[in-house]
Enzyme design. Structure first.
Site, PDB file in Angstrom:
ATOM      1  N   GLU A 165       0.807  -1.233   0.000  1.00  0.00           N
ATOM      2  CA  GLU A 165       0.000   0.000   0.000  1.00  0.00           C
ATOM      3  C   GLU A 165       0.835   1.275   0.000  1.00  0.00           C
ATOM      4  O   GLU A 165       0.681   2.134   0.878  1.00  0.00           O
ATOM      5  CB  GLU A 165      -0.984  -0.006   1.175  1.00  0.00           C
ATOM      6  CG  GLU A 165      -2.035  -1.078   1.027  1.00  0.00           C
ATOM      7  CD  GLU A 165      -3.257  -0.880   1.918  1.00  0.00           C
ATOM      8  OE1 GLU A 165      -3.298   0.080   2.691  1.00  0.00           O
ATOM      9  OE2 GLU A 165      -4.187  -1.698   1.809  1.00  0.00           O
ATOM     10  N   GLU A 369      -5.418  -8.653   0.359  1.00  0.00           N
ATOM     11  CA  GLU A 369      -6.189  -8.249   1.542  1.00  0.00           C
ATOM     12  C   GLU A 369      -7.631  -7.986   1.133  1.00  0.00           C
ATOM     13  O   GLU A 369      -7.888  -7.447   0.049  1.00  0.00           O
ATOM     14  CB  GLU A 369      -5.641  -6.966   2.199  1.00  0.00           C
ATOM     15  CG  GLU A 369      -4.370  -7.161   2.979  1.00  0.00           C
ATOM     16  CD  GLU A 369      -3.883  -5.897   3.680  1.00  0.00           C
ATOM     17  OE1 GLU A 369      -4.727  -5.132   4.194  1.00  0.00           O
ATOM     18  OE2 GLU A 369      -2.657  -5.691   3.701  1.00  0.00           O
TER      19      GLU A 369
HETATM   20  C1  BG6 Z   1      -4.577  -2.310   4.990  1.00  0.00           C
HETATM   21  C2  BG6 Z   1      -3.187  -2.516   5.561  1.00  0.00           C
HETATM   22  O1  BG6 Z   1      -4.686  -0.998   4.541  1.00  0.00           O
HETATM   23  O2  BG6 Z   1      -5.661  -2.388   5.839  1.00  0.00           O
HETATM   24  C3  BG6 Z   1      -3.152  -3.356   6.815  1.00  0.00           C
HETATM   25  O3  BG6 Z   1      -2.325  -3.065   4.598  1.00  0.00           O
HETATM   26  C4  BG6 Z   1      -4.306  -2.961   7.723  1.00  0.00           C
HETATM   27  O4  BG6 Z   1      -1.904  -3.204   7.422  1.00  0.00           O
HETATM   28  C5  BG6 Z   1      -5.607  -3.233   6.979  1.00  0.00           C
HETATM   29  O5  BG6 Z   1      -4.306  -3.585   8.963  1.00  0.00           O
HETATM   30  C6  BG6 Z   1      -6.850  -2.947   7.790  1.00  0.00           C
HETATM   31  O6  BG6 Z   1      -6.818  -1.629   8.257  1.00  0.00           O
HETATM   32  P1  BG6 Z   1      -6.964  -1.291   9.798  1.00  0.00           P
HETATM   33  O7  BG6 Z   1      -6.765   0.174   9.884  1.00  0.00           O
HETATM   34  O8  BG6 Z   1      -8.325  -1.711  10.191  1.00  0.00           O
HETATM   35  O9  BG6 Z   1      -5.893  -2.067  10.519  1.00  0.00           O
END
Ligand code: BG6
Length: 471
Positions: A165, A369
């Protein structure tokens, strides 16, 4: 398009899950590890830091055994740069190499493909003190680090992701801490950092092809399609603006090594144009990815920016869009529900995003993700009834299958997260995993691992290569 017959998930589909080092490992200063910017960062009072996290460093065997039980074909994790090089450069820390060797061997022994992110937000603090990504020397440090990773792990790791990201680091740099918000023009500095990161990525991709010719390498941005709020032509232009700035900039650079024209005119208009040194564009054009990995949580909807609605876009939460004066303005999509953390949920947008990326770049796609952050509740008898997560994942996978039927070459799906870990800024209470980790924000309890309902659901799904989705 409505299809009469839906295609099956391909054979050898990489079903798995994702994590990142600083959010799961803990052991932040153990066995010679140096501090990263994430270890040194500030935390809101109500949430934990990353020092212990899920203690995967000590419990990795237990975790890999559970992943194997779920049937994982792949596990996407990141290597902590500061375990390998405690100060970012210099002497290698043998204990760091040993830890990842052990983890990789454990995965391979269990038939799980390691998918490795080289850098997931956790820049060595020693490099940050020397200017971080504003300093061109960080490009060399990253190249050297990448070389070390390919040397030590390239014999077994065949899927490499460069930078997680990068677009989040840039778009929310003032909140994440990649840049001093008091600078006269922090955005200009961020786009200079961006240019340096893109060079580092291109060099790492080139190196990967040279050093591990049978491995595949790709970028891993956060890509979420931007919709116009209406059919008003000005809203369509606003959506094009934000698509080019938040999405295509990163993939155009990774795949073609060129700044797209909308982004370049945006830089000129706003005074963000990065300094490009002789030879930079050649380096950028020389780094070719084999596939595109991307993270998807939701879509964005924007309208034309007019003086009355112009605001900044720096909430620190990459999934909440506000706007940028004269470019676009964030708009709540009335057709979508929100999670309890205010993120819109858009499974159909997942299909649209998959199609758009594939049509633009024509490379295999790997989802690294996607998932639902929620306040899971541990009930008596070690039960976590996360049917809301199952519902979220099922709806996204149904759309992924439609995208496959549309012709998209999707090679795997590794949702966030394989097991519970600490969120970027909302602590451990915002859980994403298939496996519950028994701890609270400040009470570490016993850190025991507990299979959630989604664990069994995903296990069946993998066992049937996705067929149980439709049953
Ligand atoms: C992504 C990141 O943007 O979102 C992760 O690569 C992150 O590191 C995930 O944990 C979820 O976001 P958050 O803010 O809920 O942890």
């Amino acid at each position: 398009m409505q299809h009469k017959k839906i295609k099956a998930f391909p054979e050898n589909f990489l079903w798995g899950g994702s994590t990142s080092a600083y959010q799961i490992e803990g052991a932040w200063d153990k066995d010679g590890k140096g501090p990263s910017v994430m270890d040194m960062g500030k935390h809101p009072d109500a949430v934990t830091d990353f020092k212990v996290a899920s203690n995967h460093y000590d419990l990795y065997k237990t975790d890999v055994a559970l992943m194997a039980e779920m049937g994982f074909k792949a596990y996407r994790f990141s290597i902590a740069w500061t375990r390998i090089y405690p100060t970012g450069t210099g002497e290698i820390n043998p204990k760091g190499i040993e830890f990842y060797n052990n983890l990789i061997n454990e995965l391979i022994e269990k038939g799980i493909e390691p998918v490795v992110t080289m850098y997931h937000f956790d820049l060595p603090y020693a490099l940050e003190e020397k200017g971080g990504w504003s300093n061109r020397e960080t490009i060399d440090a990253f190249e050297n680090y990448a070389k070390t990773l390919f040397t030590h792990f390239g014999d077994r790791v065949k899927y490499w992701l460069t930078i997680n990201e990068q677009n989040t680091l840039i778009l929310h740099g003032k909140a994440i801490g990649s840049v001093d918000p008091n600078l006269e023009n922090p955005e200009k500095e961020l786009y200079q950092q961006n240019h340096h990161m893109l060079l580092a990525q291109a060099k790492a991709m080139r190196l990967c092809h040279e050093m591990v010719s049978d491995a595949k390498v790709g970028p891993a941005p956060n890509i979420q399609l931007v919709y116009p709020a209406s059919s008003k032509p000005e809203d369509v232009i606003a959506a094009q603006n934000f698509n080019s700035i938040r999405n295509w900039l990163y993939l155009d650079m990774a795949c073609y090594g060129r700044y797209n024209s909308t982004v370049w005119s945006y830089f000129e208009e706003k005074g963000y144009t990065p300094t490009i040194e002789d030879g930079d564009m050649e380096i950028l054009a020389s780094g070719k990815p084999n596939f595109i990995a991307f993270n998807y949580y939701n879509t964005f909807t924007v309208e034309q920016s007019v003086p009355e609605n112009a605001e900044g876009n720096h909430t620190g939460d990459e999934h909440l869009t506000i706007g940028e004066a004269g470019v676009y303005n964030g708009h709540t999509n009335p057709h979508l529900q929100k999670t309890e953390f205010g993120w819109e949920v858009d499974p159909v947008g997942f299909r649209a995003t998959l199609r758009e990326i594939y049509e633009r770049y024509n490379l295999p796609l790997l989802v690294t993700e996607n998932g639902l952050g929620a306040y899971d509740k541990l009930e008596e008898g070690d039960i976590v009834n996360d049917d809301y997560r199952i519902d979220y994942l099922r709806k996204h996978l149904e759309q992924a299958q439609l995208a496959i039927t549309d012709g998209v070459e999707l090679i795997g799906y590794c949702p966030w997260s394989a097991i519970d870990l600490v969120s970027t800024h909302q602590g451990i209470s915002k859980r994403y995993g298939f496996i519950y980790v028994n701890r609270d924000e400040f009470d570490l309890k016993d850190l025991r691992r507990i299979r959630k309902q989604s664990f069994y659901w995903f296990q069946k799904l993998i066992e049937t290569n996705g067929k149980s989705l439709n049953s």
